[in-house]
Design an enzyme around this catalytic site. Structure first.
Site, short mmCIF file in Angstrom:
data_model
loop_
_atom_site.label_atom_id
_atom_site.label_comp_id
_atom_site.label_asym_id
_atom_site.label_seq_id
_atom_site.Cartn_x
_atom_site.Cartn_y
_atom_site.Cartn_z
N ASP A 176 0.93 -1.08 0.01
CA ASP A 176 -0.04 -0.03 0.30
C ASP A 176 0.80 1.08 -0.14
O ASP A 176 1.97 1.27 0.47
CB ASP A 176 -0.67 0.05 1.32
CG ASP A 176 -2.31 0.77 1.08
OD1 ASP A 176 -2.34 1.53 0.00
OD2 ASP A 176 -2.96 0.77 1.89
N GLU A 217 3.52 4.78 -3.85
CA GLU A 217 3.92 5.51 -5.23
C GLU A 217 5.59 6.36 -4.89
O GLU A 217 6.00 6.47 -5.96
CB GLU A 217 2.71 6.79 -5.22
CG GLU A 217 1.72 6.39 -5.33
CD GLU A 217 0.83 5.77 -4.11
OE1 GLU A 217 -0.40 5.25 -4.69
OE2 GLU A 217 1.36 6.05 -3.06
N ASP A 227 -7.90 4.92 -3.44
CA ASP A 227 -8.83 5.23 -2.57
C ASP A 227 -9.83 6.25 -3.35
O ASP A 227 -9.79 7.30 -3.48
CB ASP A 227 -8.23 6.07 -1.39
CG ASP A 227 -7.50 5.21 -0.73
OD1 ASP A 227 -7.35 3.81 -0.98
OD2 ASP A 227 -6.54 5.53 0.13
#
Length: 665
Positions: free
Chosen positions: A381, A384, A451
């Site tokens: 998670d 990036e 999200d």
């Protein structure tokens, strides 16, 4: 311009302003690199350092300073001024051509104060061209023509710079620098804000499948999907402890509901960067995994790249140079929730996925604290990595400045975990991941869309985003079923959203229910959302969701066939209609339907109250409506019933997968 022939049939051209290199790079493809002084080789990226064989490539360099390279379906012409055109070999039709702009050539190197260059590459744009791929972008469009796409990783954005054109070519902008591509009416412009050279790869294909096969050959084939991964995944933000998670898994089994994976979300650890269970909340991971295994359920655990100063590993990682540095001095940090005394949000560093030693260190933590307990699935998670935009360009990685290499982070993060899994004998590595770059598919990444909102509009956006991800080389893509931000399980309006999304998820490559349902709590280490299991949305919804869980089970043999095809050819399981029907001009315009493999056509419902919808059936075959058994000719649009109980779904006449729909629920 002086031209010289290189080994393996390549071409190098030099002017006082630049050196340009064009090389065959696999059948039907070439790689183009240019630099002001010298071309660097062996840089990290998606393409191997050594060109794959291109035995049929033919090169001609006449005395006029031009050059011509023919490699299978692709022909490259370079004029005496260095301008490049790409043609279809069989017909001579122009696929793509460089374009001069104003007083500049097609390739522009603008010096920066740090010794790097802003690089621009200009191509002609074509009125009849449709452009797909380019990763995951929440702009709600399938055709990206007319859009500016930022090449910067972010939550809900996976910057994969592979462009798939309706003109019959695919182009990989092989540069991990932060930048953008501007898909204008008259010009296509690629921009790398800080780099040392230009680098792209281009292939020609007679069909979209040809293009995806060439891309997989060049950047890596995805491993086979583990057999258990094609089933249903249960998740929510978040199960707070071992008892709560096991209670949910047991309830699925008690209700005789299919369950393949259950997910342990973030803050199951003591501190960010510990990469282990908090013993007060997860006292016996071995017993937990053993019980789940006996139930036929895999456990996935969340892994974040953030490292707080009080964690087990921070000091060692800092001393050994395994953390991302800040160009302004010290370590790059951002604020995240902490269990430590003091402010709820505290500064935390990031492990450096571009550093091979850091990847090895992380894997050792995962192996000792999770894999040793029987856990084989990791949820990477916020990878990036999740930093504010003003910090992204300040990052200093082992591979280079963030502005030059930042987009590599998710690729190398996934590689580190996949390499670790492979080292233990796992030949089908799979990681759930929020970001990706070119080549991520070779490491078994299951990308999800981040999200996202919990609305019908968001669902419609995901359909188009997912199809573009498939055309960017990532076969295992999915969404949080129901969306992420909110959603009230007791609200009839949201229940309809959830049902329609669940139906869509049944036909997604990965089927995972997740979200932060109401009543929401403030983002923190002890937070949890409302209930998010299939029985959480009322009796009517539960019946519909249960029927779709059972349908998914019956589809799993078909999904195994699609896994094999993706592994061999790079064909995405979820794809636009034109992928299998490129000769049907209308199929190129349909953006609210999709194919699951070659034989299943799905028409999602993305508006409240809709109970019928038009469905276009591609020409070239006949289609059977699964709900009624009616058979329709291709090349037609039918008005299909869409009751709340199911979506309009069609199968190719005679396809074996039709039995999955004929079976009793």
């Amino acid at each position: 311009m002086s031209a010289s022939v290189r080994d393996a049939g390549g071409l190098e051209l030099r002017t006082p302003q630049e050196v340009l290199r064009i090389e065959p790079w696999g059948p039907h493809a070439v790689r183009v690199r240019a630099a002001v002084t010298a071309i660097e080789t062996g840089l990290p990226g998606a393409l191997d350092a050594v060109a794959p064989p291109s035995p049929d490539a033919e090169l001609a360099v006449p005395d006029d300073g031009s050059a011509r390279l023919v490699n299978g379906r692709l022909t490259v012409e370079v004029d005496a001024g260095g301008r490049i055109r790409f043609l279809r070999s069989a017909t001579g039709r122009e696929l793509l051509a460089e374009k001069h702009t104003g007083h500049s050539g097609p390739r522009v190197f603008s010096p920066r104060t740090d010794g790097s260059y802003q690089v621009q590459q200009h191509f002609t744009a074509y009125e009849d061209e449709r452009i797909f791929g380019l990763g995951q972008n929440p702009n709600g469009r399938l055709d990206q023509k007319g859009v500016v796409v930022d090449l910067i990783q972010a939550n809900t954005v996976a910057a994969i710079p592979f462009l798939h054109s309706s003109r019959g070519y695919g182009l990989l902008w092989h540069n991990p620098a932060l930048g953008r591509v501007e898909l204008g009416a008259d010009t296509t412009r690629w921009v790398a804000e800080s780099t040392h050279q230009l680098d792209y790869w281009i292939t020609a294909g007679d069909t979209p499948a040809d293009i995806m096969a060439a891309y997989a050959d060049a950047t890596g084939h995805p491993p086979l999907l583990p057999e258990w991964a094609s089933g249903f995944w249960q998740s929510k933000l978040r199960y707070r402890d071992q008892d709560e998670l096991l209670t949910v898994a047991r309830e699925y089994i008690r209700r005789d509901l299919p369950l393949s994976v259950i997910v342990c979300d973030f803050f199951h650890w003591p501190r960010m960067g510990d990469w282990r269970f908090e013993p007060a909340e997860w006292p016996d991971p071995v017993a937990m995994v053993d019980e789940l295994s006996a139930l036929g359920v895999q456990l996935a655990v969340s892994v974040w790249p953030t490292v707080e100063p009080s964690s087990d590993n921070h000091d060692t990682m800092r001393t050994d140079g395994l953390l991302v540095r800040d160009a302004h001095g010290g370590l790059l940090t951002s604020h995240w929730p902490s269990r430590e005394p003091g402010p709820a949000y505290q500064p935390m560093a990031y492990y450096d996925a571009t550093n091979p030693r850091a990847r090895e260190f992380l894997w050792q933590q995962l192996r000792e604290h999770y894999y040793a307990h029987g856990i084989r699935l990791f949820w990477l998670d916020a990878c990036e990595p999740d930093v504010p935009p003003h910090l992204a360009s300040r990052a200093v990685y082992a591979a280079g400045p963030g502005a030059q290499v930042g987009n590599l982070y998710p690729l190398l993060h996934a590689q580190g975990v996949a390499d670790g899994l492979r080292s233990t004998g796992e030949d089908r590595p799979l990681t759930l991941i929020r970001s990706a770059w070119a080549g991520s598919q070779r490491h078994g990444t299951a990308l999800w869309s981040g999200d996202i909102p919990t609305t019908f509009s968001s669902l419609a956006t995901q359909i188009r985003a997912g199809l573009n991800v498939g055309l960017s080389g990532i076969p295992w893509w999915h969404t949080d079923i129901g969306g992420f931000h909110g959603g009230d399980p007791d609200d009839p309006a949201y229940r309809e959203v959830l049902v329609r999304w669940f139906q869509y998820g049944t036909f997604s490559p990965i089927m995972r229910l997740h979200g932060d349902r109401k009543p929401n709590q403030a983002f923190g280490t002890s937070m949890t959302g409302g209930p998010n299991e299939v029985w959480s949305y009322g009796e009517e919804a539960c019946g519909i969701l249960t029927a779709h869980l059972r349908l998914r089970e019956r589809l799993r043999p078909y999904l195994a066939e699609l896994s094999e095809a993706a592994h061999r050819t790079g064909a995405p399981p979820m794809r636009p209609l034109f992928f299998d029907f490129p000769g049907d001009e209308h199929a190129w315009t349909v953006d609210d339907e999709f194919l699951l493999g070659p034989d299943v056509l799905v028409a999602p419902v993305t508006e409240a109250g809709v109970r019928t919808r038009p469905v276009y059936l591609p020409a070239g075959t006949r289609w059977q409506q699964t709900a009624t058994g009616a058979v329709h000719d291709g090349g037609t649009t039918v008005d299909a019933a869409a009751p709340l109980a199911h979506l309009p779904v069609f199968v190719r006449e005679g396809a074996a997968v039709a039995t999955a729909f004929a079976a009793a629920g």
